[in-house]
Design an enzyme around this catalytic site. Structure first.
Site, PDB file in Angstrom:
ATOM      1  N   HIS A  64      54.148  46.925  50.174  1.00 20.79           N
ATOM      2  CA  HIS A  64      53.336  45.775  51.008  1.00 20.79           C
ATOM      3  C   HIS A  64      53.497  44.810  52.150  1.00 20.79           C
ATOM      4  O   HIS A  64      55.000  45.081  52.076  1.00 20.79           O
ATOM      5  CB  HIS A  64      53.429  44.938  49.443  1.00 20.79           C
ATOM      6  CG  HIS A  64      52.647  45.577  48.321  1.00 20.79           C
ATOM      7  ND1 HIS A  64      52.413  46.340  48.206  1.00 20.79           N
ATOM      8  CD2 HIS A  64      53.015  44.741  46.685  1.00 20.79           C
ATOM      9  CE1 HIS A  64      52.218  47.137  46.810  1.00 20.79           C
ATOM     10  NE2 HIS A  64      52.593  45.880  46.127  1.00 20.79           N
TER      11      HIS A  64
ATOM     12  N   CYS B 248      55.886  42.743  42.278  1.00 23.14           N
ATOM     13  CA  CYS B 248      56.624  43.359  43.260  1.00 23.14           C
ATOM     14  C   CYS B 248      55.880  42.291  44.849  1.00 23.14           C
ATOM     15  O   CYS B 248      56.805  41.999  45.028  1.00 23.14           O
ATOM     16  CB  CYS B 248      55.946  44.695  43.756  1.00 23.14           C
ATOM     17  SG  CYS B 248      54.074  44.499  43.311  1.00 23.14           S
TER      18      CYS B 248
HETATM   19  P1  NAP Z   1      53.280  55.229  37.043  1.00 24.35           P
HETATM   20  O1  NAP Z   1      53.409  55.478  38.186  1.00 24.35           O
HETATM   21  O2  NAP Z   1      52.127  55.568  36.778  1.00 24.35           O
HETATM   22  O3  NAP Z   1      54.222  55.527  36.086  1.00 24.35           O
HETATM   23  C1  NAP Z   1      53.945  55.021  34.099  1.00 24.35           C
HETATM   24  C2  NAP Z   1      54.602  55.219  34.177  1.00 24.35           C
HETATM   25  O4  NAP Z   1      55.049  54.724  32.381  1.00 24.35           O
HETATM   26  C3  NAP Z   1      55.196  57.361  33.786  1.00 24.35           C
HETATM   27  O5  NAP Z   1      57.087  57.617  33.700  1.00 24.35           O
HETATM   28  C4  NAP Z   1      55.081  57.624  32.760  1.00 24.35           C
HETATM   29  O6  NAP Z   1      54.885  58.436  32.050  1.00 24.35           O
HETATM   30  C5  NAP Z   1      55.024  56.049  31.232  1.00 24.35           C
HETATM   31  N1  NAP Z   1      53.870  55.964  30.008  1.00 24.35           N
HETATM   32  C6  NAP Z   1      53.126  55.776  30.367  1.00 24.35           C
HETATM   33  N2  NAP Z   1      52.580  56.134  29.249  1.00 24.35           N
HETATM   34  C7  NAP Z   1      53.821  56.234  28.259  1.00 24.35           C
HETATM   35  C8  NAP Z   1      53.780  55.441  26.779  1.00 24.35           C
HETATM   36  N3  NAP Z   1      52.644  55.554  25.849  1.00 24.35           N
HETATM   37  N4  NAP Z   1      55.005  55.999  26.284  1.00 24.35           N
HETATM   38  C9  NAP Z   1      56.156  56.000  27.523  1.00 24.35           C
HETATM   39  N5  NAP Z   1      55.854  56.114  27.849  1.00 24.35           N
HETATM   40  C10 NAP Z   1      55.006  56.278  29.209  1.00 24.35           C
HETATM   41  O7  NAP Z   1      54.122  53.443  36.906  1.00 24.35           O
HETATM   42  P2  NAP Z   1      54.806  52.699  38.047  1.00 24.35           P
HETATM   43  O8  NAP Z   1      54.020  52.374  39.184  1.00 24.35           O
HETATM   44  O9  NAP Z   1      55.775  53.212  37.884  1.00 24.35           O
HETATM   45  O10 NAP Z   1      54.614  51.486  37.454  1.00 24.35           O
HETATM   46  C11 NAP Z   1      55.300  51.432  35.994  1.00 24.35           C
HETATM   47  C12 NAP Z   1      55.248  49.727  35.762  1.00 24.35           C
HETATM   48  O11 NAP Z   1      56.164  49.267  36.499  1.00 24.35           O
HETATM   49  C13 NAP Z   1      54.536  48.791  35.308  1.00 24.35           C
HETATM   50  O12 NAP Z   1      54.494  48.065  34.480  1.00 24.35           O
HETATM   51  C14 NAP Z   1      54.117  48.337  36.344  1.00 24.35           C
HETATM   52  O13 NAP Z   1      53.186  47.150  36.856  1.00 24.35           O
HETATM   53  C15 NAP Z   1      55.412  47.937  37.046  1.00 24.35           C
HETATM   54  N6  NAP Z   1      55.920  47.901  38.782  1.00 24.35           N
HETATM   55  C16 NAP Z   1      55.098  48.589  39.507  1.00 24.35           C
HETATM   56  C17 NAP Z   1      55.304  48.587  40.938  1.00 24.35           C
HETATM   57  C18 NAP Z   1      55.265  49.474  41.979  1.00 24.35           C
HETATM   58  O14 NAP Z   1      55.088  49.339  43.076  1.00 24.35           O
HETATM   59  N7  NAP Z   1      54.340  50.814  41.119  1.00 24.35           N
HETATM   60  C19 NAP Z   1      56.197  47.454  41.595  1.00 24.35           C
HETATM   61  C20 NAP Z   1      56.694  46.917  39.940  1.00 24.35           C
HETATM   62  C21 NAP Z   1      56.135  46.829  39.009  1.00 24.35           C
HETATM   63  P3  NAP Z   1      53.880  59.705  31.695  1.00 24.35           P
HETATM   64  O15 NAP Z   1      54.482  60.587  33.108  1.00 24.35           O
HETATM   65  O16 NAP Z   1      55.089  60.642  30.755  1.00 24.35           O
HETATM   66  O17 NAP Z   1      52.752  59.438  31.661  1.00 24.35           O
HETATM   67  N1  12T Z   2      48.676  45.814  38.666  1.00 22.00           N
HETATM   68  O1  12T Z   2      54.178  44.759  37.873  1.00 22.00           O
HETATM   69  O2  12T Z   2      48.297  47.298  40.630  1.00 22.00           O
HETATM   70  O3  12T Z   2      52.309  42.699  37.429  1.00 22.00           O
HETATM   71  O4  12T Z   2      49.682  46.855  42.156  1.00 22.00           O
HETATM   72  C1  12T Z   2      52.619  45.481  39.499  1.00 22.00           C
HETATM   73  C2  12T Z   2      51.341  46.332  40.250  1.00 22.00           C
HETATM   74  C3  12T Z   2      50.367  44.836  38.290  1.00 22.00           C
HETATM   75  C4  12T Z   2      52.615  44.145  38.214  1.00 22.00           C
HETATM   76  C5  12T Z   2      48.975  47.118  41.208  1.00 22.00           C
HETATM   77  C6  12T Z   2      49.929  45.296  39.434  1.00 22.00           C
HETATM   78  C7  12T Z   2      51.694  45.273  38.614  1.00 22.00           C
HETATM   79  C8  12T Z   2      50.134  46.229  40.273  1.00 22.00           C
END
Ligand code: NAP
Ligand code: 12T
Length: 335
Positions: free
Chosen positions: A244, A130
């Site tokens: 951010h 991000c």
């Molecule tokens: P999050 O809010 O914690 O959501 C995680 C998601 O993954 C939930 O839908 C969760 O389902 C699912 N999950 C976790 N364990 C699982 C499993 N064993 N099997 C199937 N589904 C599972 O996290 P997020 O911020 O959305 O981030 C998700 C991904 O995007 C990460 O790889 C992160 O690095 C990336 N990312 C995040 C951002 C950001 O700004 N947040 C930006 C860029 C990239 P449950 O609800 O059922 O647990």
């Molecule tokens: N650790 O997609 O914690 O590589 O803010 C995004 C967000 C990894 C990523 C965070 C992280 C990623 C975070």
């Protein structure tokens, strides 16, 4: 039968997944069917798409039959475990995790910068980190015109960057502190975030940098096709709910004035120029939240140099949208 694509959202209940569902709807992506996947914990939950309540299903390697496009945002280990199954079933995977970004065989795409790389995919396209996306949206137009040599960044990253539970942590800690209640130990973030900040995002490495900081260098080089770009960076978590921000010091091969930079950025895709400090107009996360464009401002000549080859700029961008869900949907639109 309705025309369009059969789409799967992996991690549908997460901070990014929920934005993906909304972004597909808002941008009128041609969805024929949508499958919402998460962990077994979420089975029984329902999520809304185009006014309809749809059940969340458990992610398994049988989840991808008939799927054309799979948007993954459930963490790197789930991507490593299930992306191959999706590709084997004929889906194109757009992956938001760090699992495949630096694989030389896998394109890493920001549509405003390197849309042409989408074509090289063999089933998986990676969505960058991000903070890196927000950085390159602001910096690439200047690089194209003046050749960026070196970049020094400090980031101000929102709690939602660490997922839905980190947002709850910021909210609860703030409420407890204001109510005079004793704080519970943080579980998702490594430190207390309410009325605090900390220079610790993702894991620490041997060289003293964090993984998040090294993503700015390595992913930035790959996206901009600029293997010699020099980057140093400090990534900081701040008590902001969403969007951010980044202070960027830029060094170019050619001279560039703030006026020229404003002109370039005023025409750049995905950028909203907001640079009128006299009228208190500059980028802020509360203004970037919910927006597709990254806001750029505070453009000035680097006063630590004797030449005109340095600029300082400030950028704020919604990392759940441009930093994740929107960028992924834009890639799907190119496909
Ligand atoms: P999050 O809010 O914690 O959501 C995680 C998601 O993954 C939930 O839908 C969760 O389902 C699912 N999950 C976790 N364990 C699982 C499993 N064993 N099997 C199937 N589904 C599972 O996290 P997020 O911020 O959305 O981030 C998700 C991904 O995007 C990460 O790889 C992160 O690095 C990336 N990312 C995040 C951002 C950001 O700004 N947040 C930006 C860029 C990239 P449950 O609800 O059922 O647990
Ligand atoms: N650790 O997609 O914690 O590589 O803010 C995004 C967000 C990894 C990523 C965070 C992280 C990623 C975070």
């Amino acid at each position: 039968m309705a025309s369009g694509y059969n789409v799967a959202v992996v991690g549908a209940t997460g901070a990014v997944g929920m934005e993906m569902i909304e972004t597909l709807d808002k941008r009128n992506f041609p969805v024929k069917s949508i499958r919402l996947l998460a962990s077994s914990r979420s089975v029984g939950k329902k999520l809304k798409f185009k006014g309809e309540q749809l059940p969340v299903e458990e992610l398994t390697d049988k989840s991808f039959k008939g799927i054309d496009i799979a948007l993954f945002s459930a963490g790197a280990s789930r991507s490593k475990e299930f992306a191959a199954a999706a590709v084997a079933d004929g889906a194109v995977v757009i992956d938001n995790s760090s699992a495949f970004r630096m694989d030389p065989e896998i394109p890493l795409v920001v549509p405003e910068v390197n849309p042409q790389d989408v074509k090289k995919h063999k089933g998986i396209i990676a969505n960058p980190n991000c903070s890196t996306i927000i950085m390159v949206v602001a910096v690439y137009p200047l690089h194209k015109a003046k050749k960026l040599v070196r970049l020094v960044a400090a980031t101000y990253q929102a709690a939602s960057g660490a997922g839905a539970k980190a947002m709850t942590e910021l909210e609860e800690q703030s409420r407890f502190l204001l109510g005079g209640k004793p704080l519970v130990k943080p579980e998702v973030l490594p430190q207390r975030i309410a009325f605090n900040l900390f220079p610790h995002i993702d894991a620490f490495l041997e060289n003293g940098y964090t993984k998040e900081e090294m993503k700015m260098l390595n992913e930035g080089r790959k996206i901009m096709h600029h293997p010699t770009l020099r980057v140093s960076c400090t990534c900081v978590r701040v008590p902001v709910m969403r969007a951010h921000s980044e202070a960027l010091n830029l060094e170019f091969e050619e001279e560039v004035t703030p006026e020229e930079a404003r002109k370039i950025l005023s025409q750049a895709p995905g950028v909203e120029l907001k640079d009128d400090p006299a009228n208190k107009l500059y980028p802020m996360p509360i203004d970037a939240s919910g927006k597709y464009d990254c806001i750029v401002g505070r453009i000035r000549q680097d006063c630590s140099r004797d030449d005109k080859k340095g600029l300082d700029i400030f950028v704020s961008g919604d990392q759940l949208l441009k930093g994740a869900a929107l960028n992924a949907v834009q890639i799907a639109e190119i496909l």
